[in-house]
Write an enzyme that holds these catalytic residues in place. Sequence first.
Site, PDB file in Angstrom:
ATOM      1  N   LYS A  23       6.128 -44.795  76.761  1.00 52.08           N
ATOM      2  CA  LYS A  23       7.050 -44.720  75.365  1.00 52.08           C
ATOM      3  C   LYS A  23       8.119 -45.936  75.487  1.00 52.08           C
ATOM      4  CE  LYS A  23      10.416 -41.566  75.054  1.00 52.08           C
ATOM      5  NZ  LYS A  23      11.807 -42.256  74.319  1.00 52.08           N
ATOM      6  N   ASN A  24       8.859 -45.990  76.563  1.00 48.45           N
ATOM      7  CA  ASN A  24       9.974 -46.878  76.500  1.00 48.45           C
ATOM      8  C   ASN A  24       9.639 -48.119  76.533  1.00 48.45           C
ATOM      9  OD1 ASN A  24      11.526 -44.563  76.098  1.00 48.45           O
ATOM     10  ND2 ASN A  24      12.330 -44.340  78.088  1.00 48.45           N
ATOM     11  N   CYS A 119      24.113 -38.236  70.037  1.00 47.13           N
ATOM     12  CA  CYS A 119      23.030 -37.430  69.834  1.00 47.13           C
ATOM     13  C   CYS A 119      23.334 -36.291  70.839  1.00 47.13           C
ATOM     14  CB  CYS A 119      21.762 -38.121  70.147  1.00 47.13           C
ATOM     15  SG  CYS A 119      21.766 -38.644  71.729  1.00 47.13           S
ATOM     16  N   ARG A 124      26.751 -41.970  73.355  1.00 47.81           N
ATOM     17  CA  ARG A 124      25.523 -43.241  73.074  1.00 47.81           C
ATOM     18  C   ARG A 124      26.046 -44.181  71.996  1.00 47.81           C
ATOM     19  NH1 ARG A 124      19.506 -41.113  73.335  1.00 47.81           N
ATOM     20  NH2 ARG A 124      19.332 -43.180  74.383  1.00 47.81           N
ATOM     21  N   ASP A 309      15.481 -39.848  83.138  1.00 45.47           N
ATOM     22  CA  ASP A 309      14.543 -39.213  82.351  1.00 45.47           C
ATOM     23  C   ASP A 309      13.525 -38.263  83.200  1.00 45.47           C
ATOM     24  OD1 ASP A 309      15.473 -40.365  80.148  1.00 45.47           O
ATOM     25  OD2 ASP A 309      14.203 -42.115  80.419  1.00 45.47           O
ATOM     26  N   ARG A 401       7.644 -36.333  70.585  1.00 44.28           N
ATOM     27  CA  ARG A 401       8.326 -37.625  70.271  1.00 44.28           C
ATOM     28  C   ARG A 401       7.688 -38.545  71.488  1.00 44.28           C
ATOM     29  NH1 ARG A 401      14.418 -38.193  69.725  1.00 44.28           N
ATOM     30  NH2 ARG A 401      13.571 -40.480  69.917  1.00 44.28           N
TER      31      ARG A 401
HETATM   32  N1  EPU Z   1      25.859 -47.206  76.661  1.00 41.19           N
HETATM   33  C1  EPU Z   1      27.084 -47.535  76.157  1.00 41.19           C
HETATM   34  N2  EPU Z   1      27.095 -48.375  75.357  1.00 41.19           N
HETATM   35  C2  EPU Z   1      25.926 -49.192  74.964  1.00 41.19           C
HETATM   36  C3  EPU Z   1      24.683 -48.857  75.499  1.00 41.19           C
HETATM   37  C4  EPU Z   1      24.565 -47.853  76.383  1.00 41.19           C
HETATM   38  O1  EPU Z   1      27.848 -46.886  76.489  1.00 41.19           O
HETATM   39  O2  EPU Z   1      26.149 -50.095  74.023  1.00 41.19           O
HETATM   40  C5  EPU Z   1      25.607 -46.000  77.531  1.00 41.19           C
HETATM   41  C6  EPU Z   1      24.802 -44.980  77.015  1.00 41.19           C
HETATM   42  O3  EPU Z   1      25.808 -44.034  75.892  1.00 41.19           O
HETATM   43  C7  EPU Z   1      24.274 -44.150  78.212  1.00 41.19           C
HETATM   44  C8  EPU Z   1      24.177 -45.183  79.301  1.00 41.19           C
HETATM   45  O4  EPU Z   1      24.801 -46.319  78.681  1.00 41.19           O
HETATM   46  O5  EPU Z   1      25.090 -43.259  78.520  1.00 41.19           O
HETATM   47  C9  EPU Z   1      22.755 -45.639  79.388  1.00 41.19           C
HETATM   48  O6  EPU Z   1      21.997 -46.363  78.200  1.00 41.19           O
HETATM   49  P1  EPU Z   1      21.051 -47.331  77.960  1.00 41.19           P
HETATM   50  O7  EPU Z   1      21.438 -48.341  76.840  1.00 41.19           O
HETATM   51  O8  EPU Z   1      20.831 -47.899  79.480  1.00 41.19           O
HETATM   52  O9  EPU Z   1      19.763 -46.570  77.645  1.00 41.19           O
HETATM   53  P2  EPU Z   1      19.078 -46.715  75.989  1.00 41.19           P
HETATM   54  O10 EPU Z   1      18.312 -48.193  76.140  1.00 41.19           O
HETATM   55  O11 EPU Z   1      19.702 -46.069  75.032  1.00 41.19           O
HETATM   56  C10 EPU Z   1      16.862 -46.019  77.404  1.00 41.19           C
HETATM   57  C11 EPU Z   1      15.609 -45.012  77.285  1.00 41.19           C
HETATM   58  C12 EPU Z   1      16.028 -43.758  77.360  1.00 41.19           C
HETATM   59  C13 EPU Z   1      16.492 -43.717  78.907  1.00 41.19           C
HETATM   60  C14 EPU Z   1      17.518 -44.983  79.371  1.00 41.19           C
HETATM   61  C15 EPU Z   1      17.933 -44.633  80.574  1.00 41.19           C
HETATM   62  C16 EPU Z   1      14.248 -46.156  75.230  1.00 41.19           C
HETATM   63  C17 EPU Z   1      13.705 -46.238  73.811  1.00 41.19           C
HETATM   64  N3  EPU Z   1      15.259 -45.273  75.781  1.00 41.19           N
HETATM   65  O12 EPU Z   1      17.831 -45.708  76.398  1.00 41.19           O
HETATM   66  O13 EPU Z   1      15.026 -42.926  77.394  1.00 41.19           O
HETATM   67  O14 EPU Z   1      17.115 -42.441  79.401  1.00 41.19           O
HETATM   68  O15 EPU Z   1      17.181 -46.034  78.632  1.00 41.19           O
HETATM   69  O16 EPU Z   1      16.876 -45.267  81.335  1.00 41.19           O
HETATM   70  O17 EPU Z   1      13.948 -47.022  75.987  1.00 41.19           O
HETATM   71  C18 EPU Z   1      13.768 -40.866  77.023  1.00 41.19           C
HETATM   72  O18 EPU Z   1      12.908 -41.372  77.197  1.00 41.19           O
HETATM   73  O19 EPU Z   1      13.989 -39.548  76.937  1.00 41.19           O
HETATM   74  C19 EPU Z   1      15.349 -41.593  76.763  1.00 41.19           C
HETATM   75  C20 EPU Z   1      16.326 -41.135  76.413  1.00 41.19           C
END
Ligand code: EPU
Length: 438
Positions: A23-24, A119, A124, A309, A401
Site C-alpha cells: 500500500k505505502n 489524525c 502529524r 506499522d 483501507r
Molecule cells: N512528521 C512531522 N512533520 C512532517 C512529517 C512527519 O512531524 O512534516 C512526523 C509525523 O507526525 C510522524 C513521524 O514524523 O510522527 C513519521 O512520519 P513520516 O513522514 O515518516 O510518515 P508518513 O509519510 O506520514 C508513511 C506511511 C505510514 C507509516 C510511516 C512511517 C504512507 C502513505 N504512510 O507515513 O503508514 O506509518 O510512513 O513508516 O506511506 C500505515 O500504513 O498504517 C501508515 C500509517
Amino acid sequence: MEEVILVEQSLKLTGEVHLSGAKNAVLVIMASLLLVKGKSILKNVPHSADVDQMSKLLESLGAIVKFDAAMHTLEVDATNVENYSIDHGAMRKMRASVLVMGPLLARLGKIALTYPGGCVLGKRPIDYHIKNFKRMGVTIHEDDNFLTAVTDCLQARRLVLEYPSVGATENILMAATLTTGVTEIVNAALEPEVIDLIDALRKMGARIEFKSPATILIEGVSKLNPIEHTIICDRLEAGTFLLAAAVTGGEIFIPEIDPGIMDVFLLKLEEMGHIVKSGAGVGGIAFKAARYPRAVSFKTAPYPGFPTDLQAPMMVAQCLAEGESTIEEFVYENRLMHAQELLKLGAQIKVGGHTANVTGVSELYGADVVATDIRAAAALAIAGLAAHGCTVISGVNHFRRGYDQLDVKLQALGAKINIMHSDSLKLKHSKWAREELL
Ligand code: EPU
C-alpha cells in the site's frame, strides 16, 4: 448499514499465503505518475480503499485512471493534468494525498490544498515538507487551514531532514527529479517503499544515486517518460500473516517476500522462540510458531528499525507470550490506542506516554472492539483468531483501507473471519442463542 468483522477462534493457521502489492509503495508511485505525460502501467496493485481514493484524486486533477482490480493492474495517463487544487475531502480521507504536492510543483509549479490535520495517530504535521519546499524556492501562503504553494522554477539544494520522514523524502524526491541541478536529501528515509519509488522514478529516466549513510542525490532531468512497474510485495501484510500464525500456533509459508527487508521484526520473532527460516533454498519465509512463546520488548524506529506499522499486531503476540514486554512507540505520538481494545479481550497492558507494558496471559476472550486505524484493525483481527469465542470488530473502513482481501487470505489459512453487515450478525447471534438452548 454498518459492517463489522466477525472473528471466531481459529487455531493453527496453516498453509501458503500470497502477498499483495505494498500500500505505502503504490500510493506514492501513483502520485509520481503525475510527473509524466503518457500512459503508465502499474502491476501488482492491491485493491484497497486507499488505492481507490488515490485514483479519484488523480482523476480530479485531470488524469485518466483505469484499474483492473482482477488483474491488479492500474493505468494512469496524466497527459492532461491541469488542475492543481486538491479537494478538502481527499485530504481529510487520506493523508497520503499530500504526496501529490511534489509532482504538481514540478509539473505545474503550483498547488492549493488544505492541511491534512491531525489524525488518530497524533498531530502529524507536514512542516518538513513545507520547510524544504520553501528552501527549493517555493512561495507558500498559509491562510487558516488553506495552503497555496507556487514556484516559477524549483531550485536544487542540499536539504537536511531533521527526521527521516517517509512522506517528506518522497515529496522532495519527486519534485527534484525535474529540478535543474543536483538536489541532496540528507538523513533521508530509506524504507523499502521509498526504494520502490526510486526504482519507478529511475525507470522514468530520473537520475538518482545514494551516498552513505542516508543521503539521496537527485540530478534533475528535463522530462520523464511513461513506465511499466511492478509494485513490491507488502512487508506489512507479510508481518501480519506471520503474527496471525504466531498467535494461533500455526505454520505458514510466504513465498514472495524478501526477508532482508524485515530483519529486525524477524529477529524479534526468533527471540520469542518462533522458527523463522529464510535465505538460500527457502525462497521466502517459512514460519513455525513456538509452543510457548517468550515475551520480547521492542521499540519502533524508522527503517531498518522495527516498523511502527507492525507495532499493534506485535503487541497482540506479546499479550499471549510468557513474561513481560515493554513496547515503545517512537514514530507517532499516539499509536497505542489498540491497547484499550485488547484490554477488553482480557489482555494485561499498562500504557503511559509512548510506552505499553504488557504482561502475557494464557488466554484471550472474544469481545466487541473498535479498530481506530489500519494496523489496529489487523491487530484486533489477529487477537480475535487467538481469543476464545467470537470477537466483533467495528471500524471495517480501516481494514479495507490498507489491505486487499486480508479476510479472504486468512480464511484460506483456516481462519474463521468474515466481514458482514451488523444486521446479519444479529441474526447469527440469535441462531447461536437458539442452538445453545437446544
Ligand atoms: N512528521 C512531522 N512533520 C512532517 C512529517 C512527519 O512531524 O512534516 C512526523 C509525523 O507526525 C510522524 C513521524 O514524523 O510522527 C513519521 O512520519 P513520516 O513522514 O515518516 O510518515 P508518513 O509519510 O506520514 C508513511 C506511511 C505510514 C507509516 C510511516 C512511517 C504512507 C502513505 N504512510 O507515513 O503508514 O506509518 O510512513 O513508516 O506511506 C500505515 O500504513 O498504517 C501508515 C500509517
